[in-house]
Design a protein around this motif. Structure first.
Motif, short mmCIF file in Angstrom:
data_model
loop_
_atom_site.label_atom_id
_atom_site.label_comp_id
_atom_site.label_asym_id
_atom_site.label_seq_id
_atom_site.Cartn_x
_atom_site.Cartn_y
_atom_site.Cartn_z
N ARG B 15 30.69 57.35 52.69
CA ARG B 15 30.35 57.00 54.07
C ARG B 15 29.24 57.92 54.58
N TYR B 16 29.42 59.18 54.29
CA TYR B 16 28.44 60.18 54.72
C TYR B 16 27.08 59.86 54.10
N VAL B 18 25.90 56.91 52.98
CA VAL B 18 25.31 55.70 53.55
C VAL B 18 24.69 56.00 54.91
N LYS B 19 25.45 56.74 55.72
CA LYS B 19 24.94 57.08 57.06
C LYS B 19 23.63 57.85 56.97
N LYS B 20 23.65 58.83 56.07
CA LYS B 20 22.46 59.68 55.92
C LYS B 20 21.30 58.87 55.34
N ILE B 22 20.62 55.69 55.70
CA ILE B 22 20.02 54.84 56.74
C ILE B 22 19.10 55.67 57.64
N THR B 23 19.61 56.83 58.03
CA THR B 23 18.78 57.75 58.82
C THR B 23 17.49 58.08 58.08
#
Ligand SMILES: Nc1ncnc2c1ncn2[C@@H]1O[C@H](COP(=O)(O)OP(=O)(O)OP(=O)(O)O)[C@@H](O)[C@H]1O
Ligand SMILES: [Mg+2]
Lengths: 331, 326
Positions: B15-16, B18-20, B22-23
């Motif tokens: 999750r971490y 994927v979030k990073k 996208i950023t």
């Protein structure tokens, strides 16, 4: 008389602070018998933690320094021992639990690893064996689904659970003495009782001695056999637990008892001892408690009282031993 | 004792990630627009510079059309970015070769040099920082702090020149600048990068040493370090496992940010040492108004910084389990 497990003799620990020298611990003597529970009580800042940390050589230096005294364990003075010998005792023969379960566990290492470490370093177990043993200890301190918790990190556990982990970590090598420095102060009241009961039953099971540091006299009444009361870096009273509660000698002990919340009494203002603790960097001529003492008289302010023998196994640092009629009846 | 045990929890980590990620993509897009807009708005007509002041309006217009300079901002931007994404490189005006190939050949110099500089920086700063922290305010600490202060005040080109004078001119241990090429002379190429990488690394090490020291000082005061000692762990384990892992978290962040400065430093140091690297290329390309080259290199460098920091964030999460859940 039984042979002491640990004897602290005339221990003085000073801290070099900007204001001067803080005599955090000043001539403290007491002993711990094998298998007993000894309570060390006193207000915040009276030197309870410093005393207990001196035993394992954990005083940060600078600013701290052991000024004088001896700490005898197994016939040897721990204060003169080599670091390596002291290290073999720490967490193995003498363990310690600290006040803050939130910050006392390493945030980046897993629970399993932290509990297993003492076994690897003191018993020479392999990581697998140590982890298996750690698991059995996590179960013993009643951590639910302990096997799943091995891989968890401290931030995933509640305060009570963390303190259970601390207890497991301290006990894995089955020490002869556990020093618990206010182990429940930071916890919710209901959790406090659970953790305390757990610690007490494990202590009975393992037959180890427990040195319990607290300012909660309720806790003392529950578990301790003997009590040492400290005030401003000194022992002011030492007595079996029954005497402390039924017949306290020192006015400070009496004050502590009065400030203790009783069952049924609501959370209102407690009878606090008036005044404040003396500044540790200042030299005080007479008794350190005199400025706050209702019974004080001229001699108290001129000369510091020695630790008088009150009865067998009872000591008190108070001139009232010599001048019993000075004790005022109404306070 | 061996270092950290098992891999961190997978789902939280994913999750971490994927979030990073996208950023990261959003950031790269913004960087590309900024780079493009800045160079678009810059005065100076590349066609004019290429053809000189005597060019006729027709030839100028022809060249502009050929370079795509007559199209609108958005058309030019999307043409450029589309090309980058589909692997169609623009041509360098000056070198008459695809900018990709140009960057790749120069990267063979700057990449290893930056890496070596980072290795120098880390290998110097971590032990020194830990050493200083453990001897806080004692002679060893004061000495280390004095030299880091010196390092902070020293420009890297000056240190580069000093090292060159000392090791190349005076002791003749190294060649004074130039680069033989990896395939022609591997050892020689390595040696050619050693001094400039050292100059870059030592200056980076100054700030990193201070950071390691202060981070370590904070951590050594923590309760869990006391717990580690109370367990009877060896001082080695206490310092290098229990304390260092925590102390590294802030150090790592700065290490990532240092890469940007390292690339900026490379531009100067490559000129001092006559190294055919990216820095020298972009320096010359600016002088020659070789717009495609400048644009792509600036984007490349910016992207490198962003990507490295993405990797750092990741290492950070591997180091500190609390970050994964945030
Ligand atoms: N690291 C330190 N630096 C300077 N002074 C210190 C340090 N640690 C302790 N002291 C001094 O020692 C005194 C006693 O501290 P100690 O922690 O032993 O109190 P305590 O009885 O454990 O109190 P509490 O109930 O709040 O834990 C403090 O008042 C302080 O002046
Ligand atoms: Mg304390």
């Amino acid at each position: 008389m039984t042979q002491s497990l640990l004897e602290i003799k005339d221990l003085s620990v000073y801290f070099d602070v900007p204001e001067g020298v803080a005599r955090a611990v000043d001539g403290v003597s007491f002993n711990v018998l094998p298998g007993e529970t000894l309570a060390l009580v006193g207000e915040s800042g009276c030197g309870k933690s410093v005393t207990s940390m001196s035993i394992l050589g954990l005083i940060p230096s600078p600013p701290g320094r052991i000024e004088r005294g001896r700490i005898i364990y197994s016939g040897r003075n721990l204060l003169e021992e080599k670091e390596e010998h002291l290290r073999r005792i720490r967490g193995n023969e003498i363990s310690m639990i600290f006040q803050e379960p939130m910050t006392s566990l390493n945030p980046v290492l897993s629970i399993g690893r932290q509990v297993a470490e003492p076994l690897m370093v003191h018993r020479g177990l392999s990581r697998e064996d140590a982890t298996a043993e750690a698991l059995s200890w996590l179960e013993r301190v009643r951590i639910p689904a302990a096997a799943k918790r091995l891989e968890d990190y401290p931030h995933q556990l509640s305060g009570g659970m963390r303190q259970r982990v601390m207890i497991a970590m301290a006990l894995v090598c089955q020490p002869r003495l556990l020093i618990a420095d206010e182990p429940t102060t930071a916890l919710d009241v209901t959790i406090q009782a659970q953790v305390l009961t757990l610690m007490h039953s494990l202590k009975e099971e393992l037959g180890m001695a427990l040195m319990l540091i607290t300012h909660d006299l309720g806790v003392v009444a529950q578990v301790a056999r003997r009590v040492v009361v400290m005030y401003a870096g000194q022992v002011v009273e030492e007595a079996p637990v029954a005497d402390i509660f039924d017949n306290p000698f020192h006015p400070y002990t009496q004050g502590l008892l009065r400030s203790m919340p009783r069952l049924g009494q609501n959370k209102g203002r407690l009878a606090e001892i008036p005044g404040t603790v003396p500044v540790l960097t200042e030299t005080i001529a007479g008794c350190r408690f005199a400025p706050r003492c209702a019974h004080q008289f001229d001699r108290c302010r001129i000369e510091a009282p020695p630790l008088f023998e009150i009865a067998d196994g009872r000591r008190a640092r108070c001139w009232l031993k010599r001048y019993p009629d000075r004790r005022k009846a109404h306070v | 004792m061996p270092l950290p045990s098992r891999p961190p929890a997978i789902p939280a980590m994913t999750r971490y990630f994927v979030k990073k990620a996208i950023t990261l993509l959003i950031l790269l897009f913004l960087v590309s627009i900024t780079v493009f807009a800045v160079l678009f708005a810059l005065p100076g007509d590349p066609a004019q510079i290429i053809l000189g002041i005597n060019a006729t309006p027709e030839t100028l217009a022809n060249l502009r059309a050929q370079l795509g300079l007559d199209r609108s901002f958005s058309a030019q931007y999307f043409g450029w970015i589309g090309g980058l994404l589909t692997g169609h490189s623009s041509m360098s005006i000056n070198y008459d070769m695809p900018v990709f190939d140009l960057i790749l050949s120069r990267l063979a110099v700057t990449g290893p040099m930056a890496l070596m500089a980072m290795v120098f920086a880390v290998v110097i700063s971590l032990p020194l920082g830990i050493y200083a922290a453990r001897r806080q305010n004692r002679t060893g600490d004061v000495t280390v702090m004095f030299f880091t202060q010196l390092g902070l005040a020293t420009p890297e080109f000056w240190l580069g020149i000093l090292l060159m004078l000392l090791f190349a001119v005076h002791w003749k241990l190294f060649s004074a600048g130039g680069f033989p090429g990896w395939s022609a002379d591997f050892i020689g190429s390595f040696k050619a990068l050693l001094l400039p990488a050292f100059a870059l690394g030592v200056i980076r090490a100054a700030i990193l040493t201070r950071l390691t020291r202060s981070s370590m000082l904070d951590v050594l005061r923590e309760d869990y370090v006391r717990t580690a000692r109370a367990k009877g762990l060896r001082e080695r384990t206490v310092v290098y496992v229990h304390a260092l892992r925590n102390a590294l978290v802030p150090v790592l962040t700065i290490l990532g940010l240092q890469l940007g400065q390292l690339l900026a430093g490379a531009i100067i140091i490559e000129n001092v040492y006559y190294l055919p690297g990216l820095g020298r290329l972009v320096f010359q390309a600016i002088g020659q108004r070789d717009l495609p080259v400048v644009r792509d290199i600036v984007l490349f460098m910016a992207a490198a910084v962003v990507v490295v920091n993405f990797v750092v964030d990741f290492a950070y999460a591997a180091l500190d389990p609390r970050i994964r859940v945030k």
